[in-house]
Design a protein around this motif. Sequence first.
Motif, PDB file in Angstrom:
ATOM      1  N   MET A   1      -6.479  -1.801  20.530  1.00 52.29           N
ATOM      2  CA  MET A   1      -5.651  -1.092  19.551  1.00 52.29           C
ATOM      3  C   MET A   1      -5.746   0.415  19.788  1.00 52.29           C
ATOM      4  N   ARG A   2      -4.583   1.049  20.008  1.00 54.25           N
ATOM      5  CA  ARG A   2      -4.555   2.501  20.198  1.00 54.25           C
ATOM      6  C   ARG A   2      -4.124   3.229  18.928  1.00 54.25           C
ATOM      7  N   GLN A   3      -3.194   2.618  18.180  1.00 59.00           N
ATOM      8  CA  GLN A   3      -2.742   3.238  16.937  1.00 59.00           C
ATOM      9  C   GLN A   3      -2.293   2.163  15.954  1.00 59.00           C
ATOM     10  N   ILE A   4      -2.328   2.536  14.686  1.00 54.55           N
ATOM     11  CA  ILE A   4      -1.899   1.621  13.632  1.00 54.55           C
ATOM     12  C   ILE A   4      -1.046   2.409  12.648  1.00 54.55           C
ATOM     13  N   SER A   5       0.136   1.885  12.322  1.00 52.24           N
ATOM     14  CA  SER A   5       1.029   2.504  11.339  1.00 52.24           C
ATOM     15  C   SER A   5       0.834   1.788  10.007  1.00 52.24           C
ATOM     16  N   ILE A   6       0.680   2.572   8.936  1.00 52.43           N
ATOM     17  CA  ILE A   6       0.234   2.024   7.651  1.00 52.43           C
ATOM     18  C   ILE A   6       1.154   2.460   6.518  1.00 52.43           C
ATOM     19  N   ASP A   7       1.387   1.545   5.578  1.00 55.13           N
ATOM     20  CA  ASP A   7       1.999   1.898   4.296  1.00 55.13           C
ATOM     21  C   ASP A   7       1.341   1.032   3.228  1.00 55.13           C
ATOM     22  N   ILE A   8       1.012   1.615   2.102  1.00 56.97           N
ATOM     23  CA  ILE A   8       0.306   0.875   1.066  1.00 56.97           C
ATOM     24  C   ILE A   8       1.021   1.005  -0.274  1.00 56.97           C
ATOM     25  N   GLU A   9       0.779   0.027  -1.133  1.00 50.01           N
ATOM     26  CA  GLU A   9       1.242   0.065  -2.526  1.00 50.01           C
ATOM     27  C   GLU A   9       0.003  -0.034  -3.415  1.00 50.01           C
ATOM     28  N   THR A  10      -0.007   0.727  -4.500  1.00 51.63           N
ATOM     29  CA  THR A  10      -1.212   0.855  -5.317  1.00 51.63           C
ATOM     30  C   THR A  10      -0.861   0.845  -6.800  1.00 51.63           C
ATOM     31  N   PHE A  11      -1.868   0.575  -7.613  1.00 52.04           N
ATOM     32  CA  PHE A  11      -1.751   0.719  -9.065  1.00 52.04           C
ATOM     33  C   PHE A  11      -2.805   1.701  -9.542  1.00 52.04           C
ATOM     34  N   SER A  12      -2.411   2.574 -10.489  1.00 55.74           N
ATOM     35  CA  SER A  12      -3.372   3.445 -11.149  1.00 55.74           C
ATOM     36  C   SER A  12      -2.816   3.833 -12.517  1.00 55.74           C
ATOM     37  N   PRO A  13      -3.673   3.963 -13.512  1.00 58.10           N
ATOM     38  CA  PRO A  13      -3.212   4.456 -14.813  1.00 58.10           C
ATOM     39  C   PRO A  13      -2.911   5.945 -14.800  1.00 58.10           C
ATOM     40  N   ALA A  14      -3.363   6.651 -13.757  1.00 53.55           N
ATOM     41  CA  ALA A  14      -3.135   8.096 -13.667  1.00 53.55           C
ATOM     42  C   ALA A  14      -1.716   8.369 -13.169  1.00 53.55           C
ATOM     43  N   ASP A  29      -9.929   1.271 -12.828  1.00 52.26           N
ATOM     44  CA  ASP A  29      -8.926   0.218 -12.684  1.00 52.26           C
ATOM     45  C   ASP A  29      -7.857   0.546 -11.647  1.00 52.26           C
ATOM     46  N   PHE A  30      -8.125   1.537 -10.797  1.00 50.89           N
ATOM     47  CA  PHE A  30      -7.256   1.752  -9.636  1.00 50.89           C
ATOM     48  C   PHE A  30      -7.324   0.516  -8.737  1.00 50.89           C
ATOM     49  N   ARG A  31      -6.188   0.102  -8.188  1.00 52.91           N
ATOM     50  CA  ARG A  31      -6.146  -1.076  -7.323  1.00 52.91           C
ATOM     51  C   ARG A  31      -5.284  -0.808  -6.082  1.00 52.91           C
ATOM     52  N   LEU A  32      -5.745  -1.314  -4.947  1.00 55.13           N
ATOM     53  CA  LEU A  32      -4.928  -1.382  -3.736  1.00 55.13           C
ATOM     54  C   LEU A  32      -4.222  -2.735  -3.767  1.00 55.13           C
ATOM     55  N   LEU A  33      -2.897  -2.712  -3.833  1.00 54.93           N
ATOM     56  CA  LEU A  33      -2.137  -3.944  -4.048  1.00 54.93           C
ATOM     57  C   LEU A  33      -1.651  -4.586  -2.760  1.00 54.93           C
ATOM     58  N   ILE A  34      -1.014  -3.771  -1.912  1.00 55.36           N
ATOM     59  CA  ILE A  34      -0.390  -4.293  -0.698  1.00 55.36           C
ATOM     60  C   ILE A  34      -0.694  -3.340   0.444  1.00 55.36           C
ATOM     61  N   PHE A  35      -0.990  -3.902   1.619  1.00 53.18           N
ATOM     62  CA  PHE A  35      -1.308  -3.105   2.805  1.00 53.18           C
ATOM     63  C   PHE A  35      -0.407  -3.599   3.942  1.00 53.18           C
ATOM     64  N   GLY A  36       0.602  -2.794   4.278  1.00 51.46           N
ATOM     65  CA  GLY A  36       1.477  -3.131   5.395  1.00 51.46           C
ATOM     66  C   GLY A  36       1.074  -2.339   6.621  1.00 51.46           C
ATOM     67  N   TYR A  37       1.137  -2.969   7.791  1.00 49.11           N
ATOM     68  CA  TYR A  37       0.704  -2.248   8.992  1.00 49.11           C
ATOM     69  C   TYR A  37       1.366  -2.825  10.239  1.00 49.11           C
ATOM     70  N   SER A  38       1.368  -2.001  11.279  1.00 49.73           N
ATOM     71  CA  SER A  38       1.837  -2.408  12.606  1.00 49.73           C
ATOM     72  C   SER A  38       0.860  -1.860  13.623  1.00 49.73           C
ATOM     73  N   GLY A  41       2.894  -0.426  17.460  1.00 49.51           N
ATOM     74  CA  GLY A  41       4.339  -0.599  17.404  1.00 49.51           C
ATOM     75  C   GLY A  41       4.801  -2.041  17.363  1.00 49.51           C
ATOM     76  N   GLY A  42       3.890  -2.982  17.181  1.00 49.11           N
ATOM     77  CA  GLY A  42       4.238  -4.404  17.156  1.00 49.11           C
ATOM     78  C   GLY A  42       4.811  -4.833  15.821  1.00 49.11           C
ATOM     79  N   PRO A  43       4.986  -6.131  15.619  1.00 48.17           N
ATOM     80  CA  PRO A  43       5.557  -6.649  14.375  1.00 48.17           C
ATOM     81  C   PRO A  43       4.746  -6.207  13.159  1.00 48.17           C
ATOM     82  N   VAL A  44       5.441  -6.010  12.060  1.00 47.54           N
ATOM     83  CA  VAL A  44       4.787  -5.555  10.835  1.00 47.54           C
ATOM     84  C   VAL A  44       4.106  -6.732  10.138  1.00 47.54           C
ATOM     85  N   GLU A  45       2.848  -6.534   9.784  1.00 47.77           N
ATOM     86  CA  GLU A  45       2.083  -7.508   9.010  1.00 47.77           C
ATOM     87  C   GLU A  45       1.861  -6.943   7.612  1.00 47.77           C
ATOM     88  N   VAL A  46       1.911  -7.802   6.610  1.00 47.06           N
ATOM     89  CA  VAL A  46       1.687  -7.364   5.231  1.00 47.06           C
ATOM     90  C   VAL A  46       0.556  -8.186   4.627  1.00 47.06           C
TER      91      VAL A  46
END
Length: 655
Positions: A1-14, A29-38, A41-46
């Motif tokens: 692995m040389r690089q990883i592209s990331i996008d996340i979805e989160t919950f926070s009361p703030a 009560d902060f939460r990491l909900l969803i972690f999408g990555y490639s 440059g390969g297929p996106v995994e969620v």
Amino acid sequence: MRQISIDIETFSPAPLAKTGVYPYAEPPDFRLLIFGYSVDGGPVEVVDLASGQQLPDEVLAALVDPGVVKWAHNAAFERVVLSAWLRRHHPDLLTEEFLDPAQWRCTMVWSAYLGLPMSLDAVGTALDLDVQKDTAGKRLIKQFCTPATPSVLNGGGTRNLPGSDPDGWQAFVEYNRRDVEVELAIHDRLSLFPMPEVEWDAYVLDQRINDTGILLDHTLAYAAVALDDQHRAVTLARARELTGLETPNSPIQLKGWLTTHGCELASLAKAEVAAALETATGVVREVLELRGDLAKSSVKKYQAMHNVAGADGRARGLIQFYGAGRTGRFAGRLVQVQNLPRNYLPDLDQARTLTRQGNLDALELLYDSVPDTLSQLIRTAFIPSAGCRFIVADYSAIEARVIAWLAGEASTLQAFRDGKDLYCETASRMFGVPVEKHGVNAELRQKGKIATLACGYNGSVGALKAMGALRMGLAEHELKRIVDAWRAANPNIVQLWADVEQAALDAITTRSTVRLRNLCFSVESGILFITLPSGRRLAYVQPCLGENRWGGTSITYSGVTTGRKWGRLETYGGKLVENIVQAVARDLLVHAMGLVAGAGHRIVMHVHDEIVIDEPMGSGFTVADACAFMTTPPDWTDGLPLDADGYECSYYRKD
């Protein structure tokens, strides 16, 4: 692995828009909900963490592996949030408080470098990508990422969990996948124009400054808000008593009352109220004064400080890298440190002490305006860490120096080298007589000053007025003569406007590279680039020729317009020179900050052309040392006379 592209979805009361990302990720009560990555440059995994899935071990390892480059759009969000998440769930992986910004790259910053918008959806639209951001995102984020009203569907809770709307949740998962795909498409499209490594180094320094943050005096900030509330209550009560109005702070109601009392105003803008006060008497005068007092928004920044403060009392994330996309200058965020009110109180210590004590009676007795006093104290709410003091260093007349250097205005450059007063020298050249600050023809210095500030970028009478020429006592009939005199005294700067405009026009029309001394103009793949002396490039997307309001040829390009819309903008020689000068000043600041940080000193904030260093007591590092770093020239500044001044303080202020 040389690089990883990331996008996340989160919950926070703030509320993210108010707190910024650092406090956003702090609540229990902060939460990491969803972690999408490639990966590479390969297929996106969620990974659906909210539904019980786990991040693969190789992804966890990649987050802390210096050999893997982490990409994201607005990477500061992903990096800070994932730092907080790792501290809680995988503390063995994170050795520092925050993930190392040197391992991260940001397509938002890269887009801004190339003159594009900063938001993911706007970049996709501007680039006309085949894949675009899902427009359902705002609704889904509100549904799953922010506190919810208790309902039957969410079981009376304050969060909408995946099970409360399975179809909506699946759409949210796909929304996350699409974001990663858009980021990959942006990365692919921008790859023709890589951002220089020196700029990525500057981004890393910026992230470290934001991670460090700056300590806040919460006693002062809380007291200022409480005092303002008390003062406003008294002021409103007095205004109601005088006017008989239920809401005397209402412009409509107050304008009506003023009209019935012989004071008709088109608006209650500051300038109009000030003009009316010149002739107003009696109760009308007092009401106008009360209106001016109520209109001062002296505590909004104190309230913003409360919002952004972390658990350790520090404010982080106040500076936006490449926030001014046209020049690459930094922008303020959250507390907006780039537009802090100036302080000119002679007894700042006393006013500060009384405010911290909550002594409203003394403030009202000793100072003409409580709101104005509180406003002047805003800067002082930024304080050094325990056992430290602030060292503040600021470039002297940096834009005037840079424009004279670019234009080859020899007399101005020599005046700087000789340590002369620029405004006196300018006035002397404008009017052909000697001018001394506190001596012969001293009254002309003010004209030299306002002309220097207003006219450098092809400004004329309108620019002088905008700078406050009439309020400073200059007569309307003088203004055109002042403009003409300044231009006659600075012929090389006037020529620079024309030369820069012609170079840009030639590059656009011929698609050839045009050199203008230490600047270079070229059009590549639909972007006009202006290469600065530092090697950094300013970008103007889709440049074209148009017609200006005077019937002459103008330059237009695509950019972010009023209301943050992507549309056509117009520019000209003076405006291009302003962009270039401010960009060069920015490059000098970045160079100086790199030297200061590289020598082990901790920068906690910077504002315009000024840096604030949080320095331990007794370290031996002095103001002179800081200024020496500021004036150590990069290798591309031959002949540019730099100067800096500074001071030491126990709280931030304007010296």
